[in-house]
Design a protein around this motif. Structure first.
Motif, PDB file in Angstrom:
ATOM      1  N   TYR A 279      37.181  38.347 -35.806  1.00  0.00           N
ATOM      2  CA  TYR A 279      38.420  37.884 -36.697  1.00  0.00           C
ATOM      3  C   TYR A 279      37.617  36.592 -37.197  1.00  0.00           C
ATOM      4  CZ  TYR A 279      41.565  41.267 -34.621  1.00  0.00           C
ATOM      5  OH  TYR A 279      42.123  42.551 -34.201  1.00  0.00           O
TER       6      TYR A 279
ATOM      7  N   PRO B 129      45.812  45.528 -28.623  1.00  0.00           N
ATOM      8  CA  PRO B 129      45.375  46.746 -29.628  1.00  0.00           C
ATOM      9  C   PRO B 129      46.257  48.032 -29.925  1.00  0.00           C
ATOM     10  CG  PRO B 129      44.471  46.940 -27.659  1.00  0.00           C
ATOM     11  CD  PRO B 129      45.234  45.790 -27.437  1.00  0.00           C
ATOM     12  N   ALA B 130      46.529  48.387 -31.010  1.00  0.00           N
ATOM     13  CA  ALA B 130      47.399  49.296 -31.624  1.00  0.00           C
ATOM     14  C   ALA B 130      47.399  50.690 -30.759  1.00  0.00           C
ATOM     15  CB  ALA B 130      47.253  49.534 -33.172  1.00  0.00           C
TER      16      ALA B 130
ATOM     17  N   GLY C 222      45.261  51.164 -27.981  1.00  0.00           N
ATOM     18  CA  GLY C 222      44.938  51.143 -26.719  1.00  0.00           C
ATOM     19  C   GLY C 222      43.510  50.735 -26.688  1.00  0.00           C
ATOM     20  N   TYR C 223      43.063  50.583 -25.329  1.00  0.00           N
ATOM     21  CA  TYR C 223      41.743  49.833 -25.035  1.00  0.00           C
ATOM     22  C   TYR C 223      40.451  50.772 -25.436  1.00  0.00           C
ATOM     23  CZ  TYR C 223      38.560  47.374 -22.227  1.00  0.00           C
ATOM     24  OH  TYR C 223      37.526  46.330 -21.709  1.00  0.00           O
TER      25      TYR C 223
ATOM     26  N   TYR D  64      39.714  45.657 -39.297  1.00  0.00           N
ATOM     27  CA  TYR D  64      40.978  46.836 -38.768  1.00  0.00           C
ATOM     28  C   TYR D  64      40.683  47.416 -37.596  1.00  0.00           C
ATOM     29  CZ  TYR D  64      43.529  51.044 -39.246  1.00  0.00           C
ATOM     30  OH  TYR D  64      44.232  52.101 -39.172  1.00  0.00           O
ATOM     31  N   THR D  65      39.243  47.860 -37.109  1.00  0.00           N
ATOM     32  CA  THR D  65      39.060  48.619 -36.041  1.00  0.00           C
ATOM     33  C   THR D  65      39.233  47.600 -34.752  1.00  0.00           C
ATOM     34  OG1 THR D  65      37.407  49.677 -37.175  1.00  0.00           O
ATOM     35  CG2 THR D  65      37.580  50.104 -34.960  1.00  0.00           C
ATOM     36  N   ALA D  66      38.868  46.465 -34.950  1.00  0.00           N
ATOM     37  CA  ALA D  66      39.053  45.525 -33.766  1.00  0.00           C
ATOM     38  C   ALA D  66      40.599  45.164 -33.478  1.00  0.00           C
ATOM     39  CB  ALA D  66      38.649  43.912 -34.144  1.00  0.00           C
ATOM     40  N   SER D  67      41.593  45.446 -34.381  1.00  0.00           N
ATOM     41  CA  SER D  67      42.977  45.508 -34.100  1.00  0.00           C
ATOM     42  C   SER D  67      43.583  46.723 -33.533  1.00  0.00           C
ATOM     43  CB  SER D  67      43.789  45.192 -35.481  1.00  0.00           C
ATOM     44  OG  SER D  67      43.551  46.156 -36.324  1.00  0.00           O
ATOM     45  N   ARG D  68      42.666  47.603 -33.670  1.00  0.00           N
ATOM     46  CA  ARG D  68      43.282  48.995 -32.937  1.00  0.00           C
ATOM     47  C   ARG D  68      42.663  49.286 -31.620  1.00  0.00           C
ATOM     48  NH1 ARG D  68      46.874  50.098 -36.735  1.00  0.00           N
ATOM     49  NH2 ARG D  68      46.566  47.827 -36.605  1.00  0.00           N
ATOM     50  N   TYR D  69      41.443  48.608 -31.357  1.00  0.00           N
ATOM     51  CA  TYR D  69      40.894  48.944 -29.945  1.00  0.00           C
ATOM     52  C   TYR D  69      40.535  47.808 -29.167  1.00  0.00           C
ATOM     53  CZ  TYR D  69      40.608  53.607 -31.941  1.00  0.00           C
ATOM     54  OH  TYR D  69      40.870  54.799 -32.682  1.00  0.00           O
ATOM     55  N   GLU D  70      40.208  47.949 -28.008  1.00  0.00           N
ATOM     56  CA  GLU D  70      39.802  46.754 -27.357  1.00  0.00           C
ATOM     57  C   GLU D  70      38.219  46.851 -26.869  1.00  0.00           C
ATOM     58  OE1 GLU D  70      41.873  44.343 -26.980  1.00  0.00           O
ATOM     59  OE2 GLU D  70      40.602  42.764 -25.934  1.00  0.00           O
ATOM     60  N   SER D  71      37.792  48.000 -26.306  1.00  0.00           N
ATOM     61  CA  SER D  71      36.517  48.302 -26.124  1.00  0.00           C
ATOM     62  C   SER D  71      35.577  47.848 -26.965  1.00  0.00           C
ATOM     63  CB  SER D  71      36.281  49.562 -25.610  1.00  0.00           C
ATOM     64  OG  SER D  71      34.812  49.967 -25.471  1.00  0.00           O
ATOM     65  N   ARG D  72      34.523  47.040 -26.613  1.00  0.00           N
ATOM     66  CA  ARG D  72      33.505  46.392 -27.562  1.00  0.00           C
ATOM     67  C   ARG D  72      32.786  47.670 -28.414  1.00  0.00           C
ATOM     68  NH1 ARG D  72      29.519  41.818 -25.900  1.00  0.00           N
ATOM     69  NH2 ARG D  72      31.414  41.118 -25.199  1.00  0.00           N
TER      70      ARG D  72
ATOM     71  N   VAL E 180      33.595  50.998 -28.547  1.00  0.00           N
ATOM     72  CA  VAL E 180      34.343  51.480 -29.122  1.00  0.00           C
ATOM     73  C   VAL E 180      34.768  51.132 -30.989  1.00  0.00           C
ATOM     74  CG1 VAL E 180      36.823  52.751 -29.606  1.00  0.00           C
ATOM     75  CG2 VAL E 180      35.763  52.695 -27.476  1.00  0.00           C
ATOM     76  N   ILE E 181      35.003  49.609 -30.733  1.00  0.00           N
ATOM     77  CA  ILE E 181      35.209  48.901 -32.025  1.00  0.00           C
ATOM     78  C   ILE E 181      33.884  49.004 -32.635  1.00  0.00           C
ATOM     79  CG2 ILE E 181      35.262  46.468 -32.948  1.00  0.00           C
ATOM     80  CD1 ILE E 181      37.111  45.910 -30.413  1.00  0.00           C
TER      81      ILE E 181
ATOM     82  N   ARG F 262      33.382  52.701 -33.901  1.00  0.00           N
ATOM     83  CA  ARG F 262      34.421  53.263 -35.031  1.00  0.00           C
ATOM     84  C   ARG F 262      34.452  52.374 -36.336  1.00  0.00           C
ATOM     85  NH1 ARG F 262      38.376  57.059 -34.045  1.00  0.00           N
ATOM     86  NH2 ARG F 262      38.165  57.917 -32.132  1.00  0.00           N
TER      87      ARG F 262
END
Lengths: 315, 66
Positions: free
Chosen positions: A45, A274-275, A277-278, B26-34, B36-37, B40
């Motif tokens: 961010y 996170p929207a 999930g993990y 955007y993707t960081a706001s959807r997921y938490e796993s590094r 996956v972010i 995606r």
């Protein structure tokens, strides 16, 4: 306030004090996530949002973040036209955080009734000067000689007087005693140059002045960064900048707007997690199902048919 | 106008960092796993560039002869 976690069943995210985190995220991109210990997302961010915000400003010559315009001057203070002014772009820039908020103060400073071009000074002023000695002719103003150097001004009763020390365009040293300053541009403005015009006492004999002409001193001194950063451009300023930058100006605005809008997503992420999930739920569900069932191989037609859609498939 | 000349102007290139920043945030706001972010976001980035390239190509073809 109690700490909170996101609702993902597989792996929860410790949001700590979510409202404090959201406030920090609003204050500075990534700060809320840093507080929550989500350093990777904080870095994303911070770099992405501030990168867009600052590169947008640099593209727009540091003039694209401001609240309102000169046409609507005074309306904000009077409590009218707020929506109109916000819709000019600042509403999207505002969520970037504290780095965009000086625009509110600068807008008020700019629209203060005392911020007009005048021949008054609060105190002594010394600044580089670029300009010349001019005369008025029937064809219009004409420069007799170009000057560059340093001007020193100081209040003198109700007037301003000063002295110029520098060189002419051909490198000759010159020193001038300035008479009454007749025009000193606005203190706060988005323009880099602050106009300065003054009467002249004696001028060196090396400068030829046509008979009957009254030479005067005219040019500009640089406006300090804090007196022009995030100050409303005004209609004229916007026209000048558009003519200079063309389509690049639009890109500059878009960069700063998108930076602000992306920080809205970041704030929401800090507040609510996170929207989707993990992100590893699908894999974990699949592993669990394999352990539980222990039969149908992954990817078989049956499993594919009942496979839950991973969160975020909408991407 | 030849296509390279269109890219010679600096404006189209601004889309690349813009798309990169948008896809990552955007993707960081959807997921938490590094992982996956990153995965995606990369997917989002290329799909967006591909989509814009297709639109660009369509507009370019339509503009031929104008």
């Amino acid at each position: 306030m109690s700490s909170a976690t996101s609702t993902s069943p597989e792996q929860s995210v410790d949001l700590k004090n979510r409202w404090l985190a959201a406030s920090l995220a609003l204050l500075f991109p990534g700060l809320g996530h840093l507080y929550q210990g989500r350093t990777f997302k904080a870095a994303i961010y911070c770099v992405c949002i501030l990168g867009l915000f600052f590169s947008g400003q640099a593209l727009g010559e540091w003039k694209v973040v401001y609240l309102g315009d000169s046409e609507a001057g005074g309306r904000f203070a009077a409590g009218r036209g707020v929506v109109k002014r916000l819709l000019q772009g600042y509403a999207a820039q505002f969520p970037v955080g504290a780095l965009a908020w000086p625009a509110v103060i600068q807008s008020r400073r700019y629209q203060d009734p005392s911020n007009v071009g005048r021949a008054e000074l609060d105190g002594p002023l010394e600044a580089p000067f670029l300009g010349g000695i001019w005369i008025d002719t029937p064809e219009g103003p004409k420069a007799l000689v170009d000057l560059s150097g340093t001007v020193r001004l100081e209040p003198n009763g109700a007037n301003v007087r000063g002295r110029f020390v520098g060189t002419t365009h051909d490198g000759q040293p010159i020193e001038l005693a300035l008479g009454t300053v007749t025009d000193l541009g606005q203190k706060v403005s988005a323009n880099e140059d602050r106009t300065l015009e003054a009467r002249l006492g004696e001028i060196p004999r090396t400068i030829e002045v046509p008979a009957g002409a009254r030479p005067y001193f005219k040019g500009a001194i640089p406006r300090p960064f804090l007196d022009r950063y995030q100050v409303p451009l005004g209609d004229q300023g916007e026209d000048i900048l558009t003519a200079k930058l063309g389509g690049r100006l639009e890109i500059a605005y878009v960069f700063t707007w998108i930076a602000g809008l992306l920080n809205v997503l970041a704030i929401w992420d800090a507040l609510d997690g996170p929207a989707y999930g993990y992100g590893t739920e699908f894999e974990e569900r699949k592993k669990r199902r394999r352990r539980k069932d222990g039969e149908s191989p992954a990817g078989s037609p049956d499993e594919t048919a009942r496979r839950p859609q991973p969160a975020g498939r909408a991407l | 106008m030849p296509i390279p000349a269109l890219f010679a102007g600096d404006q189209l290139w601004y889309l690349v960092p813009l798309t990169l920043a948008v896809s990552l945030s955007y993707t960081a706001s959807r997921y938490e796993s590094r992982e996956v972010i990153l995965w995606r976001a990369a997917s989002f980035f290329w799909k967006t560039l591909l989509f814009m390239s297709i639109i660009f190509a369509v507009l370019y073809v339509l503009a031929i002869g104008l």
